[in-house]
Design an enzyme around this catalytic site. Structure first.
Site, PDB file in Angstrom:
ATOM      1  N   SER A   1       0.820  -1.214   0.000  1.00 22.94           N
ATOM      2  CA  SER A   1       0.000   0.000   0.000  1.00 22.94           C
ATOM      3  C   SER A   1       0.854   1.264   0.000  1.00 22.94           C
ATOM      4  O   SER A   1       0.448   2.297  -0.539  1.00 22.94           O
ATOM      5  CB  SER A   1      -0.916  -0.005   1.227  1.00 22.94           C
TER       6      SER A   1
ATOM      7  N   ILE B   1      -3.509  -4.477   7.531  1.00 28.67           N
ATOM      8  CA  ILE B   1      -4.112  -5.179   8.676  1.00 28.67           C
ATOM      9  C   ILE B   1      -3.356  -4.772   9.930  1.00 28.67           C
ATOM     10  O   ILE B   1      -2.140  -4.979  10.024  1.00 28.67           O
ATOM     11  CB  ILE B   1      -4.077  -6.696   8.448  1.00 28.67           C
TER      12      ILE B   1
ATOM     13  N   HIS C   1       3.833   0.082  12.686  1.00 24.51           N
ATOM     14  CA  HIS C   1       3.629   1.490  12.284  1.00 24.51           C
ATOM     15  C   HIS C   1       2.375   1.635  11.411  1.00 24.51           C
ATOM     16  O   HIS C   1       2.337   2.429  10.472  1.00 24.51           O
ATOM     17  CB  HIS C   1       4.849   2.044  11.533  1.00 24.51           C
TER      18      HIS C   1
HETATM   19  C1  DLZ Z   1       5.768  -3.703   5.309  1.00 28.85           C
HETATM   20  C2  DLZ Z   1       4.292  -3.865   5.211  1.00 28.85           C
HETATM   21  C3  DLZ Z   1       3.556  -4.328   6.320  1.00 28.85           C
HETATM   22  C4  DLZ Z   1       4.205  -4.681   7.608  1.00 28.85           C
HETATM   23  N1  DLZ Z   1       2.221  -4.501   6.239  1.00 28.85           N
HETATM   24  C5  DLZ Z   1       1.592  -4.196   5.095  1.00 28.85           C
HETATM   25  C6  DLZ Z   1       0.159  -4.339   4.986  1.00 28.85           C
HETATM   26  O1  DLZ Z   1      -0.543  -4.784   5.892  1.00 28.85           O
HETATM   27  N2  DLZ Z   1      -0.412  -3.988   3.809  1.00 28.85           N
HETATM   28  C7  DLZ Z   1       0.299  -3.491   2.737  1.00 28.85           C
HETATM   29  O2  DLZ Z   1      -0.302  -3.166   1.690  1.00 28.85           O
HETATM   30  N3  DLZ Z   1       1.637  -3.358   2.823  1.00 28.85           N
HETATM   31  C8  DLZ Z   1       2.295  -3.700   3.943  1.00 28.85           C
HETATM   32  N4  DLZ Z   1       3.633  -3.554   4.030  1.00 28.85           N
HETATM   33  C9  DLZ Z   1       4.405  -3.195   2.811  1.00 28.85           C
HETATM   34  C10 DLZ Z   1       4.527  -1.694   2.565  1.00 28.85           C
HETATM   35  O3  DLZ Z   1       3.304  -1.167   2.106  1.00 28.85           O
HETATM   36  C11 DLZ Z   1       5.636  -1.441   1.509  1.00 28.85           C
HETATM   37  O4  DLZ Z   1       5.321  -2.142   0.339  1.00 28.85           O
HETATM   38  C12 DLZ Z   1       7.025  -1.888   1.972  1.00 28.85           C
HETATM   39  O5  DLZ Z   1       7.324  -1.292   3.192  1.00 28.85           O
HETATM   40  C13 DLZ Z   1       8.110  -1.507   0.937  1.00 28.85           C
HETATM   41  O6  DLZ Z   1       8.165  -0.102   0.764  1.00 28.85           O
END
Ligand code: DLZ
Length: 300
Positions: free
Chosen positions: A194, A220, A226
């Site tokens: 995201s 989620i 964070h």
């Molecule tokens: C790192 C991360 C985490 C912990 N959780 C999600 C999530 O629940 N949903 C989501 O779309 N993306 C998550 N990401 C990935 C970050 O959005 C991003 O892609 C990475 O930190 C790389 O920049």
């Protein structure tokens, strides 16, 4: 209390039933909750498929009636687009050149409307009409339609939580295609998570190739460090891209406590938020076109 009104149309055969269901679905009617009764005795199975419209009325007329071969009248917006979809549906039918199915051209009526009739199966007629004063009977307001005919869309979808985002993508595509968009006018951009959605959305919006951008992702809380910081930045970035470029951006990034809640919002219990985001994108794209088309002196 009156709740709704239902007109039942028995059909002659399972094949006719399937054709009518296909025709009304192709036109973008919202399907209601259908039913399938197993046979109580041989050959006595029955099934029903309701199609819903935002408004319905039972109308008594004292005076000249329209000369029509049906009492099933469907009021629409963007009648030219509806006519196009109906013609395309008919063109795919083998019986289209037998004279048993067919479509009229759009004609003016004596009640300030434009109208055409379709016979999707032999002997079943339905009329579609649009009042020339679009605001008749409505609050005076500019409103977008839900027709995506001749519109282009970009969908930005995050790969993170793909079990959810793939369902959101299917919902968004379903809404666009059912509303008249063509598959070749829909571009899908996949991004890692995201966090990356706003940057890709902005690049696509700046290309000026799209009427609207649809953003799909899933955060989620329990699984995302964070969470608040990421969510705030994603929402801010998408909003800023929309404001800076002037291109509508639909927000389909789920923020959920658990995976179960996310599944519910991706088509299980609480609708499909991808479908809803795409519907919002179509409406806003249509509203933008109407605002651009309306002469300045009528805007006061
Ligand atoms: C790192 C991360 C985490 C912990 N959780 C999600 C999530 O629940 N949903 C989501 O779309 N993306 C998550 N990401 C990935 C970050 O959005 C991003 O892609 C990475 O930190 C790389 O920049």
């Amino acid at each position: 209390m009156i709740k709704g009104i239902t007109f039942i149309r028995p059909v002659g055969s399972p094949a006719d039933f399937n054709e009518l269901v296909s025709f009304f679905a192709a036109l973008g009617f919202e399907p209601g909750r259908g039913w399938d009764e197993p046979p109580q005795q041989p050959g006595a199975a029955s099934r029903g498929r309701p199609f819903l419209a935002p408004l319905g009325n039972l109308e008594f007329v004292d005076g000249a009636l329209p000369t029509l071969n049906t009492d099933l009248l469907v009021e629409v917006t963007a009648i030219d687009a509806v006519h196009h979809v109906a013609r395309e549906w008919l063109a795919k039918r083998s019986g289209a050149d037998t004279g048993k199915v067919g479509i009229t051209s759009i004609e003016e009526t004596h009640w300030k409307s434009r109208l055409f009739t379709v016979q999707p199966i032999a002997g079943f007629f339905v009329a579609f009409w649009e009042h020339q004063e679009a605001l008749r009977g409505k609050a005076v307001a500019l409103e977008g339609d839900l027709s995506a005919h001749e519109m282009s869309f970009a969908i930005v979808v995050a790969r993170w939580n793909a079990v959810i985002t793939d369902r959101l993508l299917q919902g968004a595509l379903d809404a666009l295609l059912r509303s008249g968009a063509r598959r070749e006018h829909i571009e899908i951009a996949r991004v890692p998570g995201s966090w990356e959605i706003p940057g890709a959305a902005r690049k696509l919006a700046e290309s000026r190739r799209f009427d609207a951008i649809i953003t799909l992702g899933c955060l989620i809380r329990g699984e995302t460090a964070h969470y608040e910081a990421i969510y705030n930045e994603v929402a801010r970035g998408i909003g800023q891209s929309q404001q800076d470029t002037g291109v509508p951006h639909a927000f389909g990034v789920l923020t959920c406590e658990t995976l179960e809640q996310a599944l519910d919002r991706a088509g299980l219990k609480s609708g499909n938020k991808g479908f809803e985001a795409a519907a919002a994108a179509i409406e806003m794209a249509s509203l933008h076109r109407k605002i651009d088309a309306k002469p300045a002196e009528q805007r006061a």
